[in-house]
Scaffold this motif. Structure first.
Motif, PDB file in Angstrom:
ATOM      1  N   LYS A 100      21.238  45.494   7.630  1.00  0.00           N
ATOM      2  CA  LYS A 100      22.044  46.338   6.736  1.00  0.00           C
ATOM      3  C   LYS A 100      21.174  47.389   6.065  1.00  0.00           C
ATOM      4  O   LYS A 100      21.581  48.559   5.922  1.00  0.00           O
ATOM      5  N   ALA A 101      19.963  47.007   5.634  1.00  0.00           N
ATOM      6  CA  ALA A 101      19.050  47.964   5.009  1.00  0.00           C
ATOM      7  C   ALA A 101      18.734  49.106   5.966  1.00  0.00           C
ATOM      8  O   ALA A 101      18.686  50.277   5.573  1.00  0.00           O
ATOM      9  N   ALA A 102      18.513  48.774   7.238  1.00  0.00           N
ATOM     10  CA  ALA A 102      18.241  49.810   8.237  1.00  0.00           C
ATOM     11  C   ALA A 102      19.419  50.758   8.368  1.00  0.00           C
ATOM     12  O   ALA A 102      19.249  51.984   8.432  1.00  0.00           O
ATOM     13  N   GLY A 103      20.626  50.209   8.396  1.00  0.00           N
ATOM     14  CA  GLY A 103      21.814  51.043   8.507  1.00  0.00           C
ATOM     15  C   GLY A 103      22.030  51.920   7.304  1.00  0.00           C
ATOM     16  O   GLY A 103      22.466  53.073   7.429  1.00  0.00           O
ATOM     17  N   ILE A 118      15.718  41.992  15.906  1.00  0.00           N
ATOM     18  CA  ILE A 118      15.690  40.685  15.235  1.00  0.00           C
ATOM     19  C   ILE A 118      16.174  39.591  16.177  1.00  0.00           C
ATOM     20  O   ILE A 118      15.596  38.502  16.247  1.00  0.00           O
ATOM     21  N   GLN A 119      17.243  39.875  16.915  1.00  0.00           N
ATOM     22  CA  GLN A 119      17.739  38.868  17.856  1.00  0.00           C
ATOM     23  C   GLN A 119      16.727  38.583  18.964  1.00  0.00           C
ATOM     24  O   GLN A 119      16.539  37.426  19.353  1.00  0.00           O
ATOM     25  N   GLU A 120      16.062  39.607  19.461  1.00  0.00           N
ATOM     26  CA  GLU A 120      15.024  39.391  20.468  1.00  0.00           C
ATOM     27  C   GLU A 120      13.883  38.535  19.903  1.00  0.00           C
ATOM     28  O   GLU A 120      13.334  37.670  20.600  1.00  0.00           O
ATOM     29  N   ILE A 132      10.419  36.532   5.620  1.00  0.00           N
ATOM     30  CA  ILE A 132      10.308  37.954   5.278  1.00  0.00           C
ATOM     31  C   ILE A 132       9.125  38.617   5.986  1.00  0.00           C
ATOM     32  O   ILE A 132       9.236  39.754   6.471  1.00  0.00           O
ATOM     33  N   GLU A 133       7.997  37.929   6.079  1.00  0.00           N
ATOM     34  CA  GLU A 133       6.831  38.526   6.734  1.00  0.00           C
ATOM     35  C   GLU A 133       7.094  38.787   8.213  1.00  0.00           C
ATOM     36  O   GLU A 133       6.647  39.806   8.760  1.00  0.00           O
ATOM     37  N   ILE A 134       7.815  37.897   8.854  1.00  0.00           N
ATOM     38  CA  ILE A 134       8.161  38.111  10.260  1.00  0.00           C
ATOM     39  C   ILE A 134       9.139  39.272  10.398  1.00  0.00           C
ATOM     40  O   ILE A 134       9.005  40.114  11.307  1.00  0.00           O
ATOM     41  N   LEU A 135      10.101  39.357   9.501  1.00  0.00           N
ATOM     42  CA  LEU A 135      11.033  40.486   9.529  1.00  0.00           C
ATOM     43  C   LEU A 135      10.291  41.808   9.338  1.00  0.00           C
ATOM     44  O   LEU A 135      10.586  42.803  10.019  1.00  0.00           O
ATOM     45  N   SER A 140       8.332  46.841  11.624  1.00  0.00           N
ATOM     46  CA  SER A 140       7.185  47.725  11.859  1.00  0.00           C
ATOM     47  C   SER A 140       7.119  48.198  13.304  1.00  0.00           C
ATOM     48  O   SER A 140       6.452  49.198  13.601  1.00  0.00           O
ATOM     49  N   GLN A 141       7.790  47.504  14.203  1.00  0.00           N
ATOM     50  CA  GLN A 141       7.784  47.871  15.615  1.00  0.00           C
ATOM     51  C   GLN A 141       9.025  48.664  16.018  1.00  0.00           C
ATOM     52  O   GLN A 141       9.244  48.925  17.200  1.00  0.00           O
ATOM     53  N   THR A 142       9.836  49.052  15.033  1.00  0.00           N
ATOM     54  CA  THR A 142      11.004  49.892  15.285  1.00  0.00           C
ATOM     55  C   THR A 142      10.715  51.309  14.811  1.00  0.00           C
ATOM     56  O   THR A 142       9.611  51.626  14.369  1.00  0.00           O
ATOM     57  N   SER A 143      11.735  52.148  14.858  1.00  0.00           N
ATOM     58  CA  SER A 143      11.569  53.551  14.460  1.00  0.00           C
ATOM     59  C   SER A 143      11.620  53.747  12.943  1.00  0.00           C
ATOM     60  O   SER A 143      11.386  54.854  12.462  1.00  0.00           O
ATOM     61  N   LEU A 144      11.905  52.688  12.180  1.00  0.00           N
ATOM     62  CA  LEU A 144      12.048  52.829  10.733  1.00  0.00           C
ATOM     63  C   LEU A 144      10.693  52.870  10.031  1.00  0.00           C
ATOM     64  O   LEU A 144       9.727  52.269  10.501  1.00  0.00           O
ATOM     65  N   ASP A 145      10.660  53.553   8.890  1.00  0.00           N
ATOM     66  CA  ASP A 145       9.499  53.521   8.014  1.00  0.00           C
ATOM     67  C   ASP A 145       9.520  52.198   7.253  1.00  0.00           C
ATOM     68  O   ASP A 145      10.494  51.886   6.547  1.00  0.00           O
TER      69      ASP A 145
END
Length: 235
Positions: A100-103, A118-120, A132-135, A140-145
């Protein structure tokens, strides 16, 4: 056509459904997907109510994974790898807030990107997506800052937006995930085959007079110029 896609990060049948919906949106570019939260286990208390204890969830859920892997067109579930992990099965809350935060930061495409990531992380890489650390590592591996995402994740409005989706689940009377609500009045329930989803969407589009591809002609043709075999041709 407006489609609300209700799903949960821990929902095994939502994993193949997301892949199918990506293919469907590519085929029908005039479909507009809005992602909605559906919590199968918001916090551990819900797991305790359903399974008797948090510890009892994982063995039961791995049976669901077996069926979901058969449903998945790519058979991507790493079931044996998950059996070897020593963490309890993740709850929904943090993963749903993460998507939701990403959206809220970058729109529905970003939500979908993070949801799939996340599902992968859970179904293929067998990571504890309630951590939280895993999230943060996944984000960090997506396009988001990452820093912007952290700020949005921790805002009260993000959790409130998830809760609003859960209220909408109740309002619609949706009983399970995945679920598609089309134009606010048609329901496709469960991880249906892609062909069934497409047939249903096309039927609804015809009934509602909706365009799934291309542009709808308004009025009639009038004089115009065009290129035919490399040459200009005008009426």
């Amino acid at each position: 056509m407006k489609i609300e896609f209700f799903h949960d990060v821990i929902c095994s049948f939502c994993f193949p459904m997301s892949n199918r919906m990506r293919q469907i949106v590519k085929k029908y570019p005039r479909i507009n997907v809005t992602h909605r939260s559906f919590a199968l286990g918001w916090e551990k208390e819900q797991f305790i109510q359903m399974f008797g204890s948090h510890e009892a969830v994982k063995p039961e859920v791995l049976n669901h994974w077996e069926q979901a892997n058969k449903n998945d067109d790519l058979n991507r579930f790493n079931i044996e790898g998950m059996k070897e992990q020593d963490f309890l099965f993740p709850t929904s809350k943090n993963g749903l807030k993460a998507a939701k935060a990403a959206g809220m930061l970058q729109g529905q495409d970003a939500y979908w990107e993070v949801f799939d990531a996340i599902q992968e992380a859970l179904f293929i890489n067998n990571r504890d997506i309630s951590d939280i650390e895993i999230l943060e590592d996944v984000i960090s591996q997506t396009s988001l800052d990452l820093d912007a995402w952290k700020t949005q994740f921790n805002k009260p409005e993000t959790e409130q937006a998830v809760l609003e989706d859960l209220n909408l689940v109740q309002s619609y009377g949706i009983q399970g995930a995945p679920a598609l609500v089309i134009e606010g009045k048609y329901l496709i329930s469960g991880a249906q085959p892609k062909e069934v989803i497409e047939e249903t969407i096309e039927k609804i589009a015809k009934e509602e007079g909706l365009q799934l591809t291309g542009l709808q002609m308004m009025g009639s043709d009038a004089d115009a110029c065009r290129v035919v075999d490399g040459n200009w041709q005008c009426d």
